[in-house]
Design a protein around this motif. Structure first.
Motif, PDB file in Angstrom:
ATOM      1  N   PHE A   4      -0.892  18.232 -14.537  1.00  9.89           N
ATOM      2  CA  PHE A   4      -0.608  18.842 -13.307  1.00  9.89           C
ATOM      3  C   PHE A   4       0.658  19.719 -13.575  1.00  9.89           C
ATOM      4  O   PHE A   4       0.622  20.868 -12.952  1.00  9.89           O
ATOM      5  N   ALA A   5       1.235  19.480 -14.737  1.00  8.92           N
ATOM      6  CA  ALA A   5       2.458  20.388 -14.811  1.00  8.92           C
ATOM      7  C   ALA A   5       2.251  21.689 -15.701  1.00  8.92           C
ATOM      8  O   ALA A   5       3.211  22.502 -15.799  1.00  8.92           O
ATOM      9  N   TRP A  15      -1.852  17.575   1.089  1.00 10.62           N
ATOM     10  CA  TRP A  15      -3.136  18.238   1.525  1.00 10.62           C
ATOM     11  C   TRP A  15      -3.774  18.864   0.123  1.00 10.62           C
ATOM     12  O   TRP A  15      -5.019  18.834   0.152  1.00 10.62           O
ATOM     13  N   ALA A  16      -3.238  19.495  -0.779  1.00 11.94           N
ATOM     14  CA  ALA A  16      -3.677  20.228  -2.061  1.00 11.94           C
ATOM     15  C   ALA A  16      -4.185  18.958  -2.626  1.00 11.94           C
ATOM     16  O   ALA A  16      -5.554  19.297  -3.448  1.00 11.94           O
ATOM     17  N   ALA A  17      -3.924  17.784  -2.862  1.00 16.44           N
ATOM     18  CA  ALA A  17      -4.551  16.750  -3.598  1.00 16.44           C
ATOM     19  C   ALA A  17      -5.798  16.424  -3.196  1.00 16.44           C
ATOM     20  O   ALA A  17      -6.853  16.340  -3.843  1.00 16.44           O
ATOM     21  N   LYS A  18      -6.140  16.409  -1.835  1.00 16.63           N
ATOM     22  CA  LYS A  18      -7.214  16.180  -1.167  1.00 16.63           C
ATOM     23  C   LYS A  18      -8.041  17.115  -1.319  1.00 16.63           C
ATOM     24  O   LYS A  18      -9.347  16.942  -1.294  1.00 16.63           O
ATOM     25  N   THR A  19      -7.722  18.376  -1.158  1.00 23.22           N
ATOM     26  CA  THR A  19      -8.452  19.402  -1.325  1.00 23.22           C
ATOM     27  C   THR A  19      -9.049  19.792  -2.587  1.00 23.22           C
ATOM     28  O   THR A  19     -10.235  20.201  -2.971  1.00 23.22           O
ATOM     29  N   PHE A  20      -8.351  19.591  -3.486  1.00 22.34           N
ATOM     30  CA  PHE A  20      -8.742  20.225  -5.044  1.00 22.34           C
ATOM     31  C   PHE A  20      -9.151  18.851  -5.719  1.00 22.34           C
ATOM     32  O   PHE A  20      -9.913  19.096  -6.974  1.00 22.34           O
ATOM     33  N   LEU A  21      -8.526  17.906  -5.612  1.00 22.73           N
ATOM     34  CA  LEU A  21      -8.746  16.719  -6.308  1.00 22.73           C
ATOM     35  C   LEU A  21     -10.001  15.794  -5.853  1.00 22.73           C
ATOM     36  O   LEU A  21     -10.821  14.936  -6.536  1.00 22.73           O
ATOM     37  N   GLY A  22      -9.889  15.991  -4.324  1.00 26.76           N
ATOM     38  CA  GLY A  22     -11.008  15.108  -3.662  1.00 26.76           C
ATOM     39  C   GLY A  22     -11.236  13.651  -3.974  1.00 26.76           C
ATOM     40  O   GLY A  22      -9.921  13.230  -3.798  1.00 26.76           O
ATOM     41  N   ALA A  60      -5.960  23.523 -11.153  1.00 25.77           N
ATOM     42  CA  ALA A  60      -5.725  24.265  -9.955  1.00 25.77           C
ATOM     43  C   ALA A  60      -4.912  23.368  -8.877  1.00 25.77           C
ATOM     44  O   ALA A  60      -4.057  24.008  -8.108  1.00 25.77           O
ATOM     45  N   PHE A  61      -4.890  22.205  -9.012  1.00 29.68           N
ATOM     46  CA  PHE A  61      -3.892  21.193  -8.030  1.00 29.68           C
ATOM     47  C   PHE A  61      -2.288  21.817  -8.635  1.00 29.68           C
ATOM     48  O   PHE A  61      -1.576  21.779  -7.860  1.00 29.68           O
ATOM     49  N   GLY A  62      -2.606  21.866  -9.909  1.00 32.72           N
ATOM     50  CA  GLY A  62      -0.899  22.287 -10.535  1.00 32.72           C
ATOM     51  C   GLY A  62      -0.683  23.661 -10.197  1.00 32.72           C
ATOM     52  O   GLY A  62       0.773  23.850  -9.949  1.00 32.72           O
ATOM     53  N   VAL A  63      -1.596  24.489 -10.011  1.00 30.44           N
ATOM     54  CA  VAL A  63      -1.180  25.860  -9.568  1.00 30.44           C
ATOM     55  C   VAL A  63      -0.577  25.897  -8.006  1.00 30.44           C
ATOM     56  O   VAL A  63       0.338  26.379  -7.598  1.00 30.44           O
ATOM     57  N   MET A  64      -1.434  25.059  -7.404  1.00 30.34           N
ATOM     58  CA  MET A  64      -0.816  24.745  -5.828  1.00 30.34           C
ATOM     59  C   MET A  64       0.848  24.154  -5.764  1.00 30.34           C
ATOM     60  O   MET A  64       1.471  24.611  -4.956  1.00 30.34           O
ATOM     61  N   ASN A  78      10.285  28.075  -8.915  1.00 28.60           N
ATOM     62  CA  ASN A  78      11.256  26.991  -9.729  1.00 28.60           C
ATOM     63  C   ASN A  78      10.275  26.114 -10.445  1.00 28.60           C
ATOM     64  O   ASN A  78       9.652  25.057  -9.984  1.00 28.60           O
ATOM     65  N   ALA A  79      10.057  26.708 -11.588  1.00 30.73           N
ATOM     66  CA  ALA A  79       8.985  26.138 -12.475  1.00 30.73           C
ATOM     67  C   ALA A  79       9.396  24.593 -12.900  1.00 30.73           C
ATOM     68  O   ALA A  79       8.829  23.851 -12.754  1.00 30.73           O
ATOM     69  N   ALA A  80      10.806  24.451 -13.012  1.00 25.54           N
ATOM     70  CA  ALA A  80      11.268  23.220 -13.155  1.00 25.54           C
ATOM     71  C   ALA A  80      10.937  22.027 -12.176  1.00 25.54           C
ATOM     72  O   ALA A  80      10.642  20.962 -12.385  1.00 25.54           O
ATOM     73  N   LEU A  81      10.993  22.713 -10.926  1.00 28.64           N
ATOM     74  CA  LEU A  81      10.632  21.626  -9.859  1.00 28.64           C
ATOM     75  C   LEU A  81       9.196  21.481  -9.844  1.00 28.64           C
ATOM     76  O   LEU A  81       8.969  20.352  -9.522  1.00 28.64           O
ATOM     77  N   GLY A  82       8.537  22.494 -10.195  1.00 28.13           N
ATOM     78  CA  GLY A  82       7.079  22.281 -10.436  1.00 28.13           C
ATOM     79  C   GLY A  82       6.651  21.233 -11.417  1.00 28.13           C
ATOM     80  O   GLY A  82       5.803  20.249 -10.978  1.00 28.13           O
ATOM     81  N   ILE A  83       7.225  21.174 -12.402  1.00 24.63           N
ATOM     82  CA  ILE A  83       6.922  20.290 -13.356  1.00 24.63           C
ATOM     83  C   ILE A  83       7.387  18.860 -13.120  1.00 24.63           C
ATOM     84  O   ILE A  83       6.615  17.918 -13.173  1.00 24.63           O
ATOM     85  N   THR A  84       8.452  18.948 -12.371  1.00 28.49           N
ATOM     86  CA  THR A  84       9.257  17.583 -11.823  1.00 28.49           C
ATOM     87  C   THR A  84       8.291  16.833 -10.847  1.00 28.49           C
ATOM     88  O   THR A  84       7.804  15.706 -10.940  1.00 28.49           O
ATOM     89  N   VAL A  85       7.750  17.591  -9.869  1.00 29.59           N
ATOM     90  CA  VAL A  85       6.738  17.195  -8.743  1.00 29.59           C
ATOM     91  C   VAL A  85       5.555  16.638  -9.428  1.00 29.59           C
ATOM     92  O   VAL A  85       4.964  15.719  -8.935  1.00 29.59           O
ATOM     93  N   ALA A  86       5.077  17.387 -10.348  1.00 33.27           N
ATOM     94  CA  ALA A  86       3.822  17.038 -10.873  1.00 33.27           C
ATOM     95  C   ALA A  86       3.799  15.725 -11.413  1.00 33.27           C
ATOM     96  O   ALA A  86       2.869  14.813 -11.355  1.00 33.27           O
ATOM     97  N   GLY A  87       5.082  15.361 -12.033  1.00 34.57           N
ATOM     98  CA  GLY A  87       5.319  13.997 -12.516  1.00 34.57           C
ATOM     99  C   GLY A  87       5.544  12.837 -11.408  1.00 34.57           C
ATOM    100  O   GLY A  87       5.037  11.877 -11.763  1.00 34.57           O
ATOM    101  N   LEU A  88       6.078  13.532 -10.287  1.00 33.39           N
ATOM    102  CA  LEU A  88       6.116  12.475  -9.044  1.00 33.39           C
ATOM    103  C   LEU A  88       4.755  12.170  -8.565  1.00 33.39           C
ATOM    104  O   LEU A  88       4.580  10.849  -8.227  1.00 33.39           O
ATOM    105  N   VAL A  89       3.977  12.878  -8.487  1.00 32.49           N
ATOM    106  CA  VAL A  89       2.494  12.928  -7.997  1.00 32.49           C
ATOM    107  C   VAL A  89       1.617  12.057  -9.164  1.00 32.49           C
ATOM    108  O   VAL A  89       1.074  11.201  -8.599  1.00 32.49           O
ATOM    109  N   ALA A  90       1.824  12.316 -10.120  1.00 33.04           N
ATOM    110  CA  ALA A  90       0.873  11.539 -11.129  1.00 33.04           C
ATOM    111  C   ALA A  90       1.469  10.171 -11.473  1.00 33.04           C
ATOM    112  O   ALA A  90       0.583   9.298 -11.753  1.00 33.04           O
TER     113      ALA A  90
END
Length: 286
Positions: free
Chosen positions: A257-258, A116-123, A66-70, A237-249
């Protein structure tokens, strides 16, 4: 790890290809066509995440997915949206402007919204997210390459025009490699969740396409502008989504998340390509 270096470098080249196809005049269109540009930016930055959030209330996904979708929803339009807009008969100049401006603004919007999304979906299970570090990393791998491409285009326009097709093709190949790598790394997770994840992503894509056209008509924009805004909303921009997921993790490789971004990197074309021609037919006949 090779992947940890290759992923951001690949995204940087993809963003460079975006800037390589731009001129400073493209940014001036924000002022030249303020209603269309402003509507597109608001829909992309505000409405897309809102629709994704509402969709997640209807589908039961694990918190990480769910966090990955956001994360995906926070990303700007994809670099191929300009090509799809042209094929569908949309306003290409507006598409280029929206892709460029929203991509640059994402350096400010994405880190804050991800926090915000991390706090909302991952708690309580959410890792502490360094918003500043993500913003700096995004600036380095998105904004700097776009500006570099734009500068080279300005200083050597003839050379850039001759080599633009090659640069775009390389960027497309790198995009495919990123998506395949993300799926391969998380194949077990993908297989386990595709039955739940697929319907949400397809539905999200379809709703965004229709919503873009409807809003454009409601505010008095022409059909070509509506097609452009619709595609900008539906092609992320799915490539950016994958990259941001890596930065977060903050772990090696590509995290779970990706997975939504990787899946959407495939399904968005399956939905958008036939969808945009159907929308053009429906709205042009309306």
């Amino acid at each position: 790890m090779l992947l940890d270096v290759a992923l951001p470098l690949s995204l940087a080249f993809i963003m460079f290809s975006l800037g390589y196809g731009l001129t400073f005049a493209d940014f001036g269109r924000v002022l030249a066509v303020p209603k269309a540009a402003l509507a597109g930016m608001v829909l992309q930055i505000v409405v897309v995440p809102l629709v994704a959030y509402l969709g997640l209330q209807l589908f039961d996904l694990p918190p990480a997915l769910a966090f990955g979708v956001m994360i995906l929803a926070f990303c700007p339009g994809g670099v191929t949206s300009n090509i799809l807009t042209k094929l569908a008969g949309g306003t290409v100049a507006l598409s280029i402007t929206l892709t460029a401006v929203v991509s640059l603004l994402s350096v400010l919007t994405v880190p804050v919204l991800v926090g915000w999304a991390a706090k909302t979906f991952l708690g309580d299970g959410a890792e502490t997210i360094n918003v500043t570090a993500i913003a700096v990393s995004m600036f380095a791998i998105t904004t700097v390459p776009v500006l570099l491409g734009l500068l080279i285009r300005f200083l050597a326009e003839d050379f850039a025009s001759r080599s633009e097709a090659l640069v775009s093709n390389i960027a497309l190949v790198l995009f495919v490699v990123i998506v395949v790598a993300a799926l391969a790394t998380n194949w077990g997770l993908f297989v386990e969740n595709i039955a739940r994840l697929g319907p949400l992503l397809v539905a999200l894509n379809a709703v965004l396409l229709v919503l873009g056209m409807v809003v454009a008509r409601v505010i008095g924009l022409g059909g070509a502008d509506g097609i452009c805004i619709s595609i900008e909303m539906g092609v992320q921009n799915a490539a950016l989504g994958i990259t941001v997921a890596g930065l977060v993790a903050q772990v090696g490789g590509i995290p779970e998340f990706a997975v939504p971004a990787a899946v959407y990197g495939i399904t968005m074309y399956i939905v958008t390509i036939p969808g945009m021609f159907l929308l053009r037919k429906v709205f042009h006949e309306a």
